[in-house]
Every structure is written in C-alpha cells, then in structure tokens.
Write an enzyme that holds these catalytic residues in place. Structure first.
Site: not given
Ligand code: NAD
Length: 486
Positions: A154-156, A180, A183, A236, A255, A289, A335, A388
């Site tokens: 999940i994200p931050w 997970k 961070e 990505e 998501e 998002c 960011q 975005e």
């Molecule tokens: P991110 O993809 O960098 O990180 C998301 C999670 O993935 C974090 O826990 C991170 O530690 C983990 N991660 C990073 N690299 C990884 C890898 N190689 N393997 C496995 N896990 C890995 O995204 P972010 O910067 O934390 O969040 C911003 C993005 O998330 C934006 O694009 C936003 O739109 C999207 N988001 C979507 C939703 C939704 O419900 N659709 C909700 C919140 C955020």
C-alpha cells in the site's frame, strides 16, 4: 507536534510478535521536515517469516483463524472497529504527524478506517455461493473460499484508509494477510496492527513488514507462498509487482493512479460544483489517486465559473497538518521537487497560472509545501492533461458541447473517476455510460469516500475492484461442487 504513542514503531509485526530488524529507516514528518521516528527495514528474512506465519495461521497450525465461523470473524471485525473508534484521537494525531495532512482530513481517514471494519464485519456472514439448476440427478453448488495468504502493498497517501479497505475485506473473507506499508508513512498502520492483536486477533493472521519497496515489497510480490496480491500505488510499480506475481500465477488487484475530470455544463448548479471542484483537488494536497485534477467547463459559463475559482483559490492557505489549514505539505522533499520541475517545464511550454493559494505565515520553514494552483492556456495534448501530477494543481480546459466534453474526458490512458455536473437527465446518463472510468459521480464528487461503493480503474488506473461487496468477493475464489445422486 503531538507526542507519538509509546509502542515499537521501529519493529515489524510477525506472527503476533514485534520483531527487531537489523536495519531501520528514518521517518520524516512532512509538515516540519524533521525526523519523527524510525521504522523497521525488512528484508528477505522478515518477509519469509511473515509469509510462513500467515500460512500457518490460515491452515490452523498457528492460532485458530481457520476454525472461526464467518459470524465470529464478522463480530471480531466489528469489535475492532469499536477499538479504532476508542483510539481515534491518538490514531488521528499519528496520521497527521506522519502524512502532514490537515487534522480534519486525518480525522476523517481514521473514521473511514473504522467504517471499513464495521462494513465488512457486517458483510462477513452474508457472502455465499449459489446453487445451479443442472441436469436431473445432480445437485450443483458454488462455494466461495478464501485464497489463503493475501499480500498487500500500500502507498503513503492514505495509510489508515487503505489499511481498512484491504485488510478488513481480506480478513472478513477468511484470509490471512502480510502487509507492506509505504516507507514514507506507515505509523498509523503499525498502531492499527498492534490494536488488532490487543483485540484478540489470533497470532499470524495479520503481519506487517515495513521497509523499502525494492526490498520488502519486491520480495513479497515475488514470494511463492502468497495466494493473492493487492497493490495500490503508481502504474509503473504496479507493472513490476504484477510481473513478479505472474511468475507464480497469483491473482492481482491493481489500484493505480488517475487523471479524473470534473465536467461542468452550463446548466449545472455552479455553487455545488465549485465546492466539489475545489475540494476534489486540494484534499490531501492533491495526493489522491481519485483527485478531480482536470476541470472541463462549458464555454457559456467558463468566465463566471473561473472567476469564482480564482476567488476560492486566492483564499486557500497551506500550513502544517496540526494547523488544520486548507492544504498540508506534500509527503517529501522529493515529491515536491518532482512536481516543481514538471510545473517549470509546463510554464516553459506556455502554460500559465490563473489563481493560486498562499503559504500561511505560521507554515514551518522545513515543510514540503506547494501552494494550490489553477493552470490555464494548456496546449492540446499536453502531458498536464494526461499525466498524474500528484499535487494540488488543477488544469482547466473549455468545451463547446457534449461530444467535445466526452472527447476531452476520455483523452487520457487513466480512467478512475469522473464528475459530471448538469441538470439534464438524458445527458447525465449519456455521459455516465460513455466516460471511460471505474466510477462516475453526477452532481457530486467522491460520494464522501463511499466505502460501500465498488472502486477501481480501467486502463492505466488498474483492474479489479475494492470497496463494497465487490471488494469482499474479490478476496474469494469460486469452487464448483457437482454431486450426482440419481
Ligand atoms: P509507489 O508505486 O512508489 O509505491 C507504492 C507501494 O509500493 C509502496 O509501499 C512502495 O514501497 C511499494 N513499492 C515500490 N517499489 C516496489 C517494488 N519494486 N516492488 C514491490 N513494491 C514496491 O507509489 P507511491 O509513490 O507510494 O504512491 C503514489 C501513487 O499511488 C500514485 O500514482 C497514486 O495515484 C497511486 N495511488 C492509487 C490509489 C488507488 O486506490 N487507485 C490509492 C493511492 C495511491
């Protein structure tokens, strides 16, 4: 700054025990730019133990989760919701310090987290299979079964809400979880997990492995012991995570991001629309998002609507989370610098600022603030209209009629949400059916978070649905049982 709770924030939670890791990571509070805590930096060893513990809990070798009836699981989820409510103020302060979001928004997030557990607690014993009228002499039924160990990354931006959305549904369906968190912000998640065990969750049912994405995240996504994976984050990273999970044929829910339009027609209630348009982009400093990050406004009302927008944005203030202003900081210096360099390149392309908010005089110097702004004069097809930004930046386009509005709305690979503002019933339906997105809101935006409403994207916004009963079903798989009895 509020005092942090006395608990082991720098440990992982595995098999119901706090586990010390060799390395830790610093956590910075985005409002002040100062270190507020350390968190565990989990690696292969911790992820391995967490998956093992979740597996044992699922199969009944550790704790007794597998023997709990759906009703008992549901009751536990509802008791846990009450415990979250009891701990509400502490969790809110933690979320506010860790993410920098205004206190009122952190407060709403913690309430939403409790609501997820209440909703899925009530739903746990209402999820069932079907019988199928087959040939004479047969009885055929479908069973809805949990997958087993669910990995959740999940994200931050909404740690507590997304914890609620993923964990509540997975547990209600009878799964166990290895989570997970991000961070950059995961303190509320650690407190929620601690609280779950204080409420009597059997050991190993919920495991939390904080750390870096490329370490703990990548190891979890590629682990052969997981049976389902939910990922919320950027498109990505989502691609990498889905590729890793595909090696073991693990089903995934993705998501991802969005570039959602708010479409204002000339017959709309402009007072209602202006409130929702402003809220839809400044909430969580635009790091949402489902942010309504594009305004499409019909020519006839463009001048009137934009002048209201200028008025509203000029009065917006940015400040530290605890000051509870309109807008908090971005999550990190990184960011902020990414957003600022994208804006600088857009200005070089001729884009201009129509209106912007201001930093409050009390805003801490070390905070990662970017003021809310409205951008106009955007060249056709510019990346600002498609990609975005993840900041409090609204981009504006004008349109003449319905077909142009639809073409503009669909001119991005993302498709998460859309808002349509019009009094014309026929147009409401035509737009709702033709907009390419997972959710369409007519004369409202976001339905106040809509825990009960299925949520998810199309295209680059992802696939699979969370929230509502759809979200619960997605944590189960169907088994068909055909009995020939003559
Ligand atoms: P991110 O993809 O960098 O990180 C998301 C999670 O993935 C974090 O826990 C991170 O530690 C983990 N991660 C990073 N690299 C990884 C890898 N190689 N393997 C496995 N896990 C890995 O995204 P972010 O910067 O934390 O969040 C911003 C993005 O998330 C934006 O694009 C936003 O739109 C999207 N988001 C979507 C939703 C939704 O419900 N659709 C909700 C919140 C955020």
């Amino acid at each position: 700054m509020y005092p942090l709770p006395e608990m082991p924030l720098d440990k992982a939670l595995i098999g119901g025990e706090w586990v010390t890791t060799e390395l830790t990571l610093k956590v910075e509070g985005p409002s002040h730019g100062e270190t507020i805590s350390q968190i565990a930096r989990c690696g292969e060893r911790e992820v391995e133990s967490a998956v093992l513990a979740a597996n044992k809990a699922f199969s009944g070798q550790l704790g007794s989760w597998s023997s709990w009836s759906a009703r008992r699981r549901g009751k536990w989820l509802m008791d846990f919701a009450a415990a979250i409510d009891n701990d509400h103020n502490r969790l809110t302060a933690l979320e506010c310090a860790d993410t920098g979001k205004p206190m009122a928004q952190a407060d709403g997030d913690i309430s939403a987290c409790a609501r997820y557990f209440r909703f899925y607690g009530g739903a746990a014993d209402k999820l069932h299979g079907e019988t199928i009228p087959f040939e004479n002499g047969f009885s055929v039924m479908t069973l809805r079964e949990p997958y087993g160990v669910c990995a959740q990354i999940i994200p931050w931006n909404y740690p507590s809400q997304i914890f609620g959305r993923c964990v509540a549904a997975a547990l209600a369906a009878g799964n166990t979880v290895v989570l997970k968190p991000a961070e950059d912000a995961c303190l509320s998640v650690l407190r929620l997990a601690e609280l779950a065990y204080e409420c009597g969750l059997p050991a190993g049912v919920l495991n939390v492995v904080p750390g870096l994405g490329r370490e703990a995240g990548a190891t979890l996504a590629a682990h052969p012991g997981i049976q389902h994976l939910s990922f919320t984050g950027s498109p990505e990273t989502g691609t990498r995570v889905a590729q890793a999970a595909a090696r073991h044929h693990v089903p995934v829910t993705m998501e991802l991001g969005g570039k959602s339009p708010q479409i204002v027609f000339s017959d709309a209630d402009l007072d209602a629309a202006i409130d929702a348009v402003v809220r839809g982009i400044i909430q969580n400093a635009g790091q949402t998002c489902s942010a309504g990050s594009r305004l499409l406004v019909q020519e006839e009302v463009a001048e009137a609507f934009l002048s209201r927008l200028v008025d509203r944005f000029s009065n917006l203030r940015c400040d530290a989370g605890e000051a509870n202003a309109d807008c908090g900081p971005l999550i990190s210096a990184r960011q902020k610098s990414v957003l600022e360099s994208r804006l600088a390149s857009a200005f070089a392309d001729g884009v201009s600022v129509l209106a912007e908010g201001r930093l409050a005089e009390t805003a801490p110097a070390g905070g990662h603030f970017v003021v809310p702004q409205v951008l106009v004069d955007i060249p056709d097809g510019h990346e600002l209209l498609r990609e975005e930004l993840f900041g409090p930046v609204l981009v504006v386009q004008c349109f003449e009629g319905e077909s142009e509005a639809l073409a503009q709305a669909n001119a991005t690979d993302f498709g998460l949400c859309a808002g349509v503002w019009t009094a014309d019933g026929g147009r409401q339906l035509r737009m709702a059916k033709q907009i390419r997105s997972g959710q369409v809101f007519v004369n409202n935006y976001g339905a106040a978070g809509g825990i009960e409403l299925p949520f998810g994207g199309v295209g680059r916004s992802g696939h699979g649905r969370e929230k509502g009963f759809e979200g619960l079903r997605s944590f189960t798989r169907i088994k068909t049982v055909a009995i020939r009895h003559g």
